[in-house]
Scaffold this active site. Sequence first.
Site, mmCIF file in Angstrom:
data_model
loop_
_atom_site.group_PDB
_atom_site.id
_atom_site.type_symbol
_atom_site.label_atom_id
_atom_site.label_comp_id
_atom_site.label_asym_id
_atom_site.label_seq_id
_atom_site.Cartn_x
_atom_site.Cartn_y
_atom_site.Cartn_z
ATOM 1 N N CYS A 228 0.848 -1.196 0.000
ATOM 2 C CA CYS A 228 0.000 0.000 0.000
ATOM 3 C C CYS A 228 0.883 1.245 0.000
ATOM 4 O O CYS A 228 2.071 1.192 0.226
ATOM 5 C CB CYS A 228 -0.854 0.010 1.266
ATOM 6 S SG CYS A 228 -1.774 -1.497 1.502
ATOM 7 N N ARG B 47 1.538 1.590 -5.835
ATOM 8 C CA ARG B 47 1.750 0.614 -4.752
ATOM 9 C C ARG B 47 0.455 -0.092 -4.376
ATOM 10 O O ARG B 47 0.434 -0.969 -3.529
ATOM 11 C CB ARG B 47 2.339 1.298 -3.522
ATOM 12 C CG ARG B 47 3.696 1.936 -3.716
ATOM 13 C CD ARG B 47 4.162 2.632 -2.461
ATOM 14 N NE ARG B 47 4.265 1.697 -1.361
ATOM 15 C CZ ARG B 47 5.332 0.932 -1.130
ATOM 16 N NH1 ARG B 47 6.362 1.007 -1.944
ATOM 17 N NH2 ARG B 47 5.361 0.098 -0.130
ATOM 18 N N TRP C 80 -3.795 -1.872 -1.386
ATOM 19 C CA TRP C 80 -3.827 -3.098 -2.181
ATOM 20 C C TRP C 80 -4.282 -4.184 -1.209
ATOM 21 O O TRP C 80 -3.551 -4.556 -0.300
ATOM 22 C CB TRP C 80 -2.454 -3.415 -2.754
ATOM 23 C CG TRP C 80 -2.432 -4.648 -3.599
ATOM 24 C CD1 TRP C 80 -3.165 -4.901 -4.721
ATOM 25 C CD2 TRP C 80 -1.661 -5.822 -3.367
ATOM 26 N NE1 TRP C 80 -2.882 -6.150 -5.209
ATOM 27 C CE2 TRP C 80 -1.955 -6.736 -4.408
ATOM 28 C CE3 TRP C 80 -0.721 -6.200 -2.409
ATOM 29 C CZ2 TRP C 80 -1.368 -7.992 -4.505
ATOM 30 C CZ3 TRP C 80 -0.131 -7.460 -2.502
ATOM 31 C CH2 TRP C 80 -0.465 -8.333 -3.529
ATOM 32 N N ASN D 253 0.793 -0.454 6.162
ATOM 33 C CA ASN D 253 1.172 -1.295 5.028
ATOM 34 C C ASN D 253 1.810 -2.543 5.613
ATOM 35 O O ASN D 253 2.701 -2.458 6.443
ATOM 36 C CB ASN D 253 2.172 -0.549 4.128
ATOM 37 C CG ASN D 253 2.692 -1.426 3.005
ATOM 38 O OD1 ASN D 253 2.013 -2.368 2.598
ATOM 39 N ND2 ASN D 253 3.885 -1.138 2.530
ATOM 40 N N GLY D 254 1.332 -3.722 5.200
ATOM 41 C CA GLY D 254 1.912 -4.971 5.713
ATOM 42 C C GLY D 254 0.803 -5.934 6.093
ATOM 43 O O GLY D 254 -0.349 -5.776 5.678
ATOM 44 N N GLU E 252 10.082 -14.293 -19.776
ATOM 45 C CA GLU E 252 9.810 -12.884 -19.468
ATOM 46 C C GLU E 252 8.852 -12.288 -20.488
ATOM 47 O O GLU E 252 7.943 -11.529 -20.127
ATOM 48 C CB GLU E 252 11.122 -12.099 -19.413
ATOM 49 C CG GLU E 252 10.980 -10.623 -19.152
ATOM 50 C CD GLU E 252 10.220 -10.303 -17.859
ATOM 51 O OE1 GLU E 252 9.990 -11.216 -17.047
ATOM 52 O OE2 GLU E 252 9.808 -9.142 -17.701
ATOM 53 N N LYS F 247 5.299 -10.525 -19.389
ATOM 54 C CA LYS F 247 4.996 -9.136 -19.762
ATOM 55 C C LYS F 247 3.657 -9.052 -20.463
ATOM 56 O O LYS F 247 2.827 -8.198 -20.166
ATOM 57 C CB LYS F 247 6.081 -8.586 -20.685
ATOM 58 C CG LYS F 247 7.339 -8.118 -20.032
ATOM 59 C CD LYS F 247 7.206 -6.868 -19.204
ATOM 60 C CE LYS F 247 7.031 -7.014 -17.737
ATOM 61 N NZ LYS F 247 7.713 -7.926 -16.915
ATOM 62 N N GLU G 295 0.495 -10.112 -18.114
ATOM 63 C CA GLU G 295 0.190 -9.311 -16.918
ATOM 64 C C GLU G 295 -0.363 -7.926 -17.262
ATOM 65 O O GLU G 295 -0.992 -7.294 -16.409
ATOM 66 C CB GLU G 295 1.399 -9.177 -16.014
ATOM 67 C CG GLU G 295 2.522 -8.307 -16.521
ATOM 68 C CD GLU G 295 3.614 -8.111 -15.472
ATOM 69 O OE1 GLU G 295 3.309 -8.024 -14.276
ATOM 70 O OE2 GLU G 295 4.786 -8.041 -15.865
ATOM 71 N N HIS H 245 6.051 -32.585 -26.590
ATOM 72 C CA HIS H 245 5.659 -33.473 -25.480
ATOM 73 C C HIS H 245 4.311 -33.077 -24.894
ATOM 74 O O HIS H 245 4.036 -33.348 -23.731
ATOM 75 C CB HIS H 245 6.750 -33.448 -24.406
ATOM 76 C CG HIS H 245 8.074 -33.934 -24.919
ATOM 77 N ND1 HIS H 245 8.339 -35.247 -25.213
ATOM 78 C CD2 HIS H 245 9.196 -33.252 -25.259
ATOM 79 C CE1 HIS H 245 9.570 -35.366 -25.694
ATOM 80 N NE2 HIS H 245 10.119 -34.181 -25.725
ATOM 81 N N LYS I 269 2.813 -3.102 -7.434
ATOM 82 C CA LYS I 269 4.204 -2.972 -7.860
ATOM 83 C C LYS I 269 5.143 -3.809 -7.009
ATOM 84 O O LYS I 269 6.022 -4.468 -7.528
ATOM 85 C CB LYS I 269 4.652 -1.505 -7.803
ATOM 86 C CG LYS I 269 6.088 -1.299 -8.257
ATOM 87 C CD LYS I 269 6.329 -1.816 -9.661
ATOM 88 C CE LYS I 269 7.780 -1.748 -10.087
ATOM 89 N NZ LYS I 269 8.036 -2.437 -11.370
HETATM 90 C C1 AGP Z 1 7.098 -7.776 -12.957
HETATM 91 O O1 AGP Z 1 6.607 -7.433 -14.266
HETATM 92 C C2 AGP Z 1 6.007 -8.291 -12.098
HETATM 93 N N1 AGP Z 1 5.067 -7.263 -11.888
HETATM 94 C C3 AGP Z 1 6.403 -9.007 -10.831
HETATM 95 O O2 AGP Z 1 6.523 -10.337 -11.230
HETATM 96 C C4 AGP Z 1 7.720 -8.611 -10.117
HETATM 97 O O3 AGP Z 1 8.821 -8.870 -10.957
HETATM 98 C C5 AGP Z 1 7.845 -9.474 -8.850
HETATM 99 O O4 AGP Z 1 6.775 -9.172 -7.997
HETATM 100 C C6 AGP Z 1 9.166 -9.266 -8.100
HETATM 101 O O5 AGP Z 1 9.260 -7.942 -7.641
HETATM 102 P P1 AGP Z 1 10.679 -7.424 -7.061
HETATM 103 O O6 AGP Z 1 11.652 -7.500 -8.204
HETATM 104 O O7 AGP Z 1 10.410 -6.036 -6.589
HETATM 105 O O8 AGP Z 1 11.065 -8.354 -5.957
#
Ligand code: AGP
Length: 609
Positions: free
Chosen positions: A2, A27, A74, A100-101, A482, A486, A489, A505, A604
Amino acid sequence: MCGIVGYIGKQEAVPILLDGLRRLEYRGYDSAGVTVYNQNKLNSCKTAGRLNKLEEMLQNSKLKGTLGIGHTRWATHGRPSDRNAHPHFDCNQKLSLVHNGIIENYIALKEWLQEKGHIFNSETDTEVLPHLIEEYYQGDLAEAVRQALKKVDGAFGLVVISDEHPGEIVAARKSSPLIIGLGKSENFVASDIPAVLPYTREIYILEDGEMAVLTADQVKLYDFSGSEHSKEIYHVEWDITAAEKGGYEDFMLKEIHEQAKAVHDTLTGKVDPIEMKVQLPEVKLSAREIGELEKVQIVACGTAYHAGMVGKYLIEKLARIPVEVEVASEFRYRDPMISPKSLTIIISQSGETADTLAGLREAKRLGSRVLAITNVVGSSVAREADDLILTLAGPEIAVASTKAYTTQLLSLYLLAIYLAQHRETISQNERVGMVEAMLHLPGQIEKVLNTETKIKEFAEDFKSCEDIFFIGRGLDYAVSLEGALKLKEISYIHAEAYAAGELKHGTLALIVEGVPVFAMATQPELYDKMISNIKEVKARDATVVALAVAGDHEISKSVDYVIHIPVTHTMLTPILSVVPLQLFAYYAAKARGCDVDKPRNLAKSVTVE
Ligand code: AGP
């Protein structure tokens, strides 16, 4: 995860709180709220939904006052709703708190407090905090917070104000980030630096077990036992535009375009231009320790994990050390076998990802040396590791990680060469060739970015697809992972990455006419095999987009589209080949009308399990 903002000073608090929350909206953004003190009363406004909704509600409100706190959420415990939005209160609306937490023992605490007559209004874990502070309050707000925190298990960055202490804000941190902005006759507290940048560059980075008591004229720091201490002020170098969109439509596009600079900045100072050797001053591993390394494990989440997959190839190939790569959420619970002669590499853009931080602590508990690759100075990961490589990508605001990934790759490449230098597993010629290729990367990334228009055009062709596959071998397989993440998400198109040799397979059953397949073919020693895999999917009438190295025109005969990247050292291609995949994901998402900076359900930095 958050966003938290607090203000105490001479200005009206609401505009400052909203501006700060806007800068922290990445966040978390499923609900938001503020509380402001005015004439012996705490007045609050909070709502489910985006920050815009809160701003509309506050436009005509009379929420006046120069002391206030704000929060953008969040959701972890309790769905996004008005009553679950922060700030939360005690029974008599005399205390207001944002957090936050995760409070891990909140159920037991809630039951204990309810037995004492406390009335709760929300489903959140957070709400136990103001009631707990109320329970211990005997006239000293900071002391009541200290007493309350003794009963709390879990992670918190919390900020609390009281109508009986209108001249102060109390903040406390354990595992969730908090910074203090030091102004002139005003002070700020926030989850992250962008929230305070318009007002001050002088900050304290709170550490676990630290509390701060802010008044308009001073900030005092304590540990949880109440003893006061001082600490170094951190001067923020970021310019404000670095935390703004800089003229781009979205943070993600800005950050994709920042990669040439990010790679350049991360590279700066890490190569001896005379010897053409890698130098990593923050890495304290001795030559002997490096020579004795028996194993490396790389622990991370999401995109950082995908960077680790590339790191495995680099370190094994160059330094000849066995490498395991594992997602942190698995590593932390499987009682991993770790020897004192092992190195654990922790990769995390935010440096606050709960699973990754837990993986770091588990590795240390088991006696491993820990080296962190992170983008946030002062983050938990940065502070708890033994060695550090900082990616100098600048603030990465978009939820989808881009420039952090390429600078993580660069850091892993530097580290692999550094280890190989000390273990003498590469010749001088090999090293010089690789270092020279590395120095050309920023300019080559710019060249790839110049293909943006072409990628945008064919992203339009694929925007209505339901499934898209990414295939590759070796380093190209690692990049495929990756590329798939991308795309899915931010565009919500189902995307999967497969080792190209694995298709037959099972997954080949899904390849039918028109299904798009991105085929990564940058690795010379695997090229012929990749062509065979391309023919496999073409035989099922797939639509194939090849990603190949400049000068490879042969591949055009086998596929529908080709994207070329500049010629570089074969082990460096991932830093270049990922850029078209980032752009493709971005433009496919835009074509589908998605909110690319704030995709649904995501945040994030995932600072909770
Ligand atoms: C990245 O596109 C993603 N949103 C997510 O997987 C991110 O890489 C992951 O949460 C790890 O975050 P960090 O690198 O801040 O630890």
